[in-house]
Scaffold this motif. Sequence first.
Motif, PDB file in Angstrom:
ATOM      1  N   ASP A 175      -7.820   0.917  -0.891  1.00 51.57           N
ATOM      2  CA  ASP A 175      -7.531   0.898   0.541  1.00 51.57           C
ATOM      3  C   ASP A 175      -8.703   1.547   1.274  1.00 51.57           C
TER       4      ASP A 175
ATOM      5  N   ALA B 233      -3.010   5.595  -7.074  1.00 58.80           N
ATOM      6  CA  ALA B 233      -1.733   6.196  -6.673  1.00 58.80           C
ATOM      7  C   ALA B 233      -0.883   6.494  -7.900  1.00 58.80           C
TER       8      ALA B 233
ATOM      9  N   ASP C 164      -3.838   0.943  -6.049  1.00 63.91           N
ATOM     10  CA  ASP C 164      -2.540   1.249  -6.637  1.00 63.91           C
ATOM     11  C   ASP C 164      -2.677   2.004  -7.957  1.00 63.91           C
TER      12      ASP C 164
ATOM     13  N   ARG D 246       1.273   5.016   0.762  1.00 66.19           N
ATOM     14  CA  ARG D 246       0.637   6.013   1.633  1.00 66.19           C
ATOM     15  C   ARG D 246       1.145   7.409   1.293  1.00 66.19           C
ATOM     16  N   PRO D 247       0.256   8.412   1.366  1.00 63.76           N
ATOM     17  CA  PRO D 247       0.752   9.797   1.216  1.00 63.76           C
ATOM     18  C   PRO D 247       1.846  10.086   2.235  1.00 63.76           C
ATOM     19  N   ARG D 248       2.818  10.857   1.830  1.00 67.04           N
ATOM     20  CA  ARG D 248       3.929  11.177   2.712  1.00 67.04           C
ATOM     21  C   ARG D 248       4.431  12.569   2.342  1.00 67.04           C
TER      22      ARG D 248
ATOM     23  N   ASP E 163       0.551  13.113  -2.243  1.00 66.14           N
ATOM     24  CA  ASP E 163      -0.013  12.118  -3.158  1.00 66.14           C
ATOM     25  C   ASP E 163       0.941  11.843  -4.324  1.00 66.14           C
TER      26      ASP E 163
ATOM     27  N   GLU F  81       4.671   4.062  -5.805  1.00 66.34           N
ATOM     28  CA  GLU F  81       3.938   2.987  -6.475  1.00 66.34           C
ATOM     29  C   GLU F  81       4.429   2.805  -7.903  1.00 66.34           C
TER      30      GLU F  81
ATOM     31  N   THR G 233       0.847  -1.192   0.000  1.00 62.42           N
ATOM     32  CA  THR G 233       0.000   0.000   0.000  1.00 62.42           C
ATOM     33  C   THR G 233       0.882   1.240   0.000  1.00 62.42           C
TER      34      THR G 233
ATOM     35  N   ALA H  15       3.606   9.500  -2.920  1.00 60.01           N
ATOM     36  CA  ALA H  15       3.096   8.131  -2.785  1.00 60.01           C
ATOM     37  C   ALA H  15       2.932   7.484  -4.152  1.00 60.01           C
TER      38      ALA H  15
ATOM     39  N   LEU I 164      -8.782   3.001   4.008  1.00 60.28           N
ATOM     40  CA  LEU I 164      -8.391   4.242   4.693  1.00 60.28           C
ATOM     41  C   LEU I 164      -8.337   5.435   3.739  1.00 60.28           C
ATOM     42  N   THR I 165      -7.910   5.192   2.492  1.00 61.44           N
ATOM     43  CA  THR I 165      -7.744   6.305   1.549  1.00 61.44           C
ATOM     44  C   THR I 165      -8.763   6.278   0.417  1.00 61.44           C
TER      45      THR I 165
END
Length: 415
Positions: free
Chosen positions: A263, A273, A270, A41-43, A68, A75, A39, A71, A265-266
Amino acid sequence: MKAKLLPAFLAITSIALIPEFAQSQIPQGSPKQRADRHTARPRPFPAPTGPGQFGDPLPGLTAAELADFGAGQEEFENVEDAAGGLGPIFNGVSCVSCHASGGVGGGGAVTVTRFARRVDGAFDAMELHGGTLLQQRAIAVDALENVPTEASIIAHRQSTPLFGLGLIEAIPDRDIQRNAQRPQGDGIRGRAAMVQDVVSGEMRVGRFGWKAQLSSVLAFAGDAYLNEMGITSRFFPEENAPNGDTAKLAAVDNLLDPEDEPDPLTGKGDIDAAADFMRFLAPPPTVPLSPSANAGRQVFQQLNCVACHQPVMFTGPNAIAALSQKPVALYSDLLLHDMGSLGDGIAQGAAGPRDMRTAPLWGLRVSAPYLHDGRAATLDDAIRAHDGEARNSRERYQTLSPGQRQALFDFLNSI
């Protein structure tokens, strides 16, 4: 954990290579299981400073959009394996393995193969043999595809550069359609490719791919994940069967579809992303025009190259400020044109066998070899290969002096 990027030589392996890491992870004949996918994740991602570089994010992105983008780049660079959904037939193991010329997100000299035939004068995509795209690799030897002996058309295509893709997506359909209505002379009569966008379900103007067969960045991502890496998603939920053989597919495919699930959560999978990365990727940086390049710009206009390679278009209003009402100096009208002998013989989407989308010229200096199949080692070769609606411009080019040609090349290598 993210896998390290493969060395460059792995991006150009022969069709006979069956990655051991892919073969060994799922015993054949085992019950179907859920794909073990990572997965992204934004960072936090720093905004670039200094002169623009190939592979930078768009200027003006918010902190959340930059996260985004970061992330999505992770990916985009991720190396897939069989446990995560790679295959059973595929062409590459990551997005970046085919999109890296000049920087992450560029084009690539690695080619894919398409095949078809003509039956009683009509184009046959050979769907019973798996369709026109040959997947050159597989997670099991028994699943390897081949070009059917019945195929009479074989074409090769390079990966297209992705720089500025979000800006191209943000150009309104009506503006591309308007390009087809402008009188161009020289027998030029481009047309907009109307295709059904798999994301929205609407008929939209296609603008991505050599045949303008896709209209949105997310559709472009989903299509590539399925057809180039064999990873199914909510928009493309069915695996490609090796040469259309569903029994072979059943024997080697042990994962539940779709393999790429959003996901919780988001709300993103993929493909989302990867689409974020491509949407927020900046256009190619330009080079200040030298006196020679400035003279070459005039030559470009005199040859009427601008009839198809339109210097600039504009995005419409957009909820993303970095994409809203911006100039897009792509040097393309995004239309399909009859290219005569330069067509690849494959009908796809709204495009006929001789039709090709006008390739954007921005960033040309990092995209050699040229043309859809990489047949042209130099710009001179590429221009001389133009045909069909571009024939008159090609013939004018052939009358140029060596100095005029060099000025033209200097200009093309600056945009």
